[in-house]
Design a protein around this motif. Structure first.
Motif, PDB file in Angstrom:
ATOM      1  N   ILE A 147      47.755  81.199  26.837  1.00  0.00           N
ATOM      2  CA  ILE A 147      47.820  81.838  27.921  1.00  0.00           C
ATOM      3  C   ILE A 147      48.844  82.997  28.056  1.00  0.00           C
ATOM      4  O   ILE A 147      48.923  84.021  28.327  1.00  0.00           O
ATOM      5  N   THR A 148      49.912  82.504  27.104  1.00  0.00           N
ATOM      6  CA  THR A 148      51.039  83.664  26.890  1.00  0.00           C
ATOM      7  C   THR A 148      50.457  84.869  26.223  1.00  0.00           C
ATOM      8  O   THR A 148      50.844  86.010  26.318  1.00  0.00           O
ATOM      9  N   LEU A 149      49.790  84.425  25.165  1.00  0.00           N
ATOM     10  CA  LEU A 149      49.259  85.762  24.032  1.00  0.00           C
ATOM     11  C   LEU A 149      48.196  86.355  24.936  1.00  0.00           C
ATOM     12  O   LEU A 149      48.040  87.732  24.843  1.00  0.00           O
ATOM     13  N   LEU A 150      47.518  85.713  25.900  1.00  0.00           N
ATOM     14  CA  LEU A 150      46.711  86.697  26.662  1.00  0.00           C
ATOM     15  C   LEU A 150      47.544  87.751  27.797  1.00  0.00           C
ATOM     16  O   LEU A 150      46.998  88.606  27.883  1.00  0.00           O
ATOM     17  N   LEU A 151      48.446  87.163  28.300  1.00  0.00           N
ATOM     18  CA  LEU A 151      49.406  87.887  29.232  1.00  0.00           C
ATOM     19  C   LEU A 151      49.962  88.900  28.489  1.00  0.00           C
ATOM     20  O   LEU A 151      50.202  90.133  29.050  1.00  0.00           O
ATOM     21  N   ILE A 152      50.485  88.653  26.977  1.00  0.00           N
ATOM     22  CA  ILE A 152      50.923  89.889  26.266  1.00  0.00           C
ATOM     23  C   ILE A 152      50.104  90.847  26.289  1.00  0.00           C
ATOM     24  O   ILE A 152      50.724  91.977  26.314  1.00  0.00           O
ATOM     25  N   THR A 153      48.775  90.827  25.915  1.00  0.00           N
ATOM     26  CA  THR A 153      48.000  91.870  25.679  1.00  0.00           C
ATOM     27  C   THR A 153      47.821  92.544  27.114  1.00  0.00           C
ATOM     28  O   THR A 153      47.384  93.856  27.022  1.00  0.00           O
ATOM     29  N   MET A 154      47.890  92.134  28.053  1.00  0.00           N
ATOM     30  CA  MET A 154      47.819  92.799  29.416  1.00  0.00           C
ATOM     31  C   MET A 154      49.388  93.419  29.954  1.00  0.00           C
ATOM     32  O   MET A 154      49.366  94.337  30.879  1.00  0.00           O
ATOM     33  N   ALA A 155      50.587  93.030  29.110  1.00  0.00           N
ATOM     34  CA  ALA A 155      51.597  93.505  29.718  1.00  0.00           C
ATOM     35  C   ALA A 155      51.880  95.032  29.126  1.00  0.00           C
ATOM     36  O   ALA A 155      51.296  95.706  28.168  1.00  0.00           O
ATOM     37  N   LYS A 197      54.210  95.622  21.564  1.00  0.00           N
ATOM     38  CA  LYS A 197      53.178  94.570  21.865  1.00  0.00           C
ATOM     39  C   LYS A 197      52.781  93.743  20.945  1.00  0.00           C
ATOM     40  O   LYS A 197      52.519  92.566  20.771  1.00  0.00           O
ATOM     41  N   ARG A 198      52.230  94.556  19.768  1.00  0.00           N
ATOM     42  CA  ARG A 198      51.715  93.857  18.633  1.00  0.00           C
ATOM     43  C   ARG A 198      52.720  92.921  17.929  1.00  0.00           C
ATOM     44  O   ARG A 198      52.475  91.718  17.490  1.00  0.00           O
ATOM     45  N   LEU A 199      53.974  93.274  17.950  1.00  0.00           N
ATOM     46  CA  LEU A 199      54.798  92.427  17.252  1.00  0.00           C
ATOM     47  C   LEU A 199      55.181  91.292  18.027  1.00  0.00           C
ATOM     48  O   LEU A 199      55.480  90.153  17.381  1.00  0.00           O
ATOM     49  N   THR A 200      55.505  91.422  19.377  1.00  0.00           N
ATOM     50  CA  THR A 200      55.470  90.221  20.263  1.00  0.00           C
ATOM     51  C   THR A 200      54.436  89.326  20.391  1.00  0.00           C
ATOM     52  O   THR A 200      54.530  87.867  20.242  1.00  0.00           O
ATOM     53  N   PHE A 201      52.996  89.861  20.156  1.00  0.00           N
ATOM     54  CA  PHE A 201      52.001  89.095  20.147  1.00  0.00           C
ATOM     55  C   PHE A 201      51.818  88.094  18.709  1.00  0.00           C
ATOM     56  O   PHE A 201      51.699  86.866  18.714  1.00  0.00           O
TER      57      PHE A 201
END
Length: 521
Positions: free
Chosen positions: A489-497, A346-350
């Protein structure tokens, strides 16, 4: 020379080639392959004007090459265990040189598209043969991260390097000389394989059985129809054209045939099971968003640097060089974060999407008729890093989730988005939005110019130019802002994924792969 089972060796080279040279010599092949094309999409303006073709025709050839790359993944190990490295590299180099030479002398677009598709297949086949041969050198434990970092760094770095070389060649000579250079380099590599390599086999050859050739054809035609819609949609006025209706019909027919063959065939090209893995849809969506965001570089940034700032191709080579440095640095950072720092997925994708979002935000601030070329160096560096890191991180993650039996089929499914239709879709979306915004802004700004406000303008042409440039600046700023919002928005969704933490990070050895494929026949 015998094959060294306990360590790294490249026994396909003849004895007189020094051991220390072999690794670097064989890496030249994928670099030249990735820098080559049957029809260079980056030269669409020069080629279309010289051959009296549409720029969309050249783009379609480029996307056909990407689709050829996408559709070849399930074949790669079958071909590797059927032919020797020398046979594969000779076939790919001579085949690519021949296809490039043919495309220089034809004007029939469907044939150019078909040859570009075949060129892309040969490009991936040859590149994979080299990468799989050097994997033990790059990743002695058969782990994903360093291997994929090398692969994507060479692939994307070579694309940027190709743009730099092409810009300098076309600045002084006709565009055909780019193809001549590519053909010459491929022929030299063919000569290298002919004289310095031998037909070495570590295992008996396997027959090409259990391959769904008809599935390969049907999936390729479907993706070509998808690309056709997004490439020619604006030119043909989208659904108002019968050609769009025909393309949609082809998509529906080929998709129906593929679904039917999945149920009936013993060896479908893409089995149902490959579509059902956990988190696959999530990764596909992330790749789609990344492709849409990265398409601003090929659409909006080129409009800004070309039509607003009037930078020549040579002027923008510094921007490409910065992107190349970013690609190299991104590959290194990916390996360090995954293998040595132990960062979570998750951190790397973010981080990957954060870099792309920062690129969009910086471009938003650079929309001005007075921006110097040096101001684009930092955004290009961030773009290069984000580009390679998205591919390394998400591909490493999905390959750890999917068992090897379906791993290359899943790479093809991801390729539908990441190197196939996703890029065409992103370019079509931002191209369409830019045209719509330009029309709206031209009408709005034009209505605000009164005779009093225009008293300082000498001619109607100057007034029209002023209105057009103002509309272009406003449109570019709005669309870069939109891309930035999409990134946030994508960054916010990644934090919830949810990302799986414990995944397998290794490939099977070549001997294990050989045994798997032999049992699947």
């Amino acid at each position: 020379m015998t094959h060294q089972q306990g360590g790294f060796a490249l026994p396909m080279f003849r004895d007189f080639v020094p051991e220390g040279w072999r690794f670097w010599l064989i890496l030249i092949y994928p670099i030249v392959f990735q820098m080559s094309d049957a029809v260079f999409m980056g030269l669409s303006t020069q080629i279309s004007s010289d051959l009296s073709l549409l720029s969309e025709d050249i783009l379609m050839c480029g996307f056909a090459g990407m689709i050829g790359v996408t559709m070849t993944f399930p074949l790669l190990f079958r071909l590797k265990f059927r032919f020797t490295t020398r046979q594969i590299l000779l076939t790919c180099t001579l085949g690519m040189a021949t296809l490039s030479a043919i495309c220089l002398h034809i004007r029939f677009v469907p044939l150019m598209v078909a040859l570009s598709l075949l060129f892309g297949m040969l490009k991936l086949w040859g590149s994979f043969e080299v990468f799989s041969s050097v994997m033990l050198k790059v990743a002695p434990r058969y782990n994903f991260a360093p291997f994929l970092s090398l692969v994507f760094t060479i692939v994307f770095g070579s694309i940027e390097l190709s743009g730099i070389v092409s810009a300098h060649i076309t600045h002084a000579m006709p565009w055909q000389y780019v193809n001549y250079l590519s053909i010459g380099a491929l022929l030299l590599l063919a000569l290298l394989a002919l004289t310095c390599m031998r037909n070495f086999r570590a295992m008996p050859p396997q027959p090409l059985l259990g391959i769904g050739w008809m599935g390969l054809l049907l999936w390729s035609v479907m993706l070509l129809a998808f690309a056709f819609i997004f490439v020619y949609g604006s030119y043909l006025d989208w659904l108002h054209s019968p050609y769009m209706h025909l393309a949609i019909g082809i998509i529906l027919i080929t998709l129906g045939c593929n679904l039917w063959r999945m149920q009936r065939d013993r060896h479908p090209y893409l089995p149902f099971a490959a579509f059902r893995y956990h988190n696959l849809l999530q990764v596909v969506v992330l790749f789609l968003v990344a492709c849409v965001m990265m398409s601003t570089e090929s659409v909006l940034q080129h409009i800004l640097t070309g039509e607003v700032l009037h930078f020549s191709a040579v002027n923008t080579t510094g921007i490409r060089l910065s992107a190349l440095i970013g690609v190299i640095f991104g590959g290194i950072v990916s390996t360090q974060c995954i293998e040595h720092l132990g960062w979570g997925w998750k951190r790397l994708t973010f981080l990957s999407f954060l870099l792309l979002t920062m690129y969009e935000a910086l471009l938003f601030t650079l929309v001005s008729p007075h921006t110097p070329v040096e101001a684009f160096y930092l955004p290009a560096l961030l773009y290069g890093m984000g580009h390679v890191m998205v591919f390394v991180v998400l591909t490493t993650y999905i390959e750890g989730v999917v068992p090897f039996a379906h791993r290359f089929q899943v790479l093809t499914i991801l390729g539908f988005v990441r190197i196939g239709c996703g890029s065409a879709m992103g370019a079509a979306i931002f191209g369409h939005l830019f045209k719509g915004s330009m029309s709206e802004q031209m009408a709005l700004l034009g209505s605000q110019y009164s005779p009093t406000a225009m008293s300082h303008v000498d001619t109607f042409g100057e007034a029209a130019h002023a209105v057009s440039q103002s509309a272009m600046l406003v449109s570019l700023r709005d669309l870069f802002g939109l891309a930035t919002v999409i990134g946030i928005i994508t960054l916010l969704l990644i934090t919830m994924a949810h990302f799986k933490h414990n995944i397998r990070r290794t490939y099977p050895t070549l001997v294990q792969v050989y045994g798997m494929l032999r049992r699947q026949r």
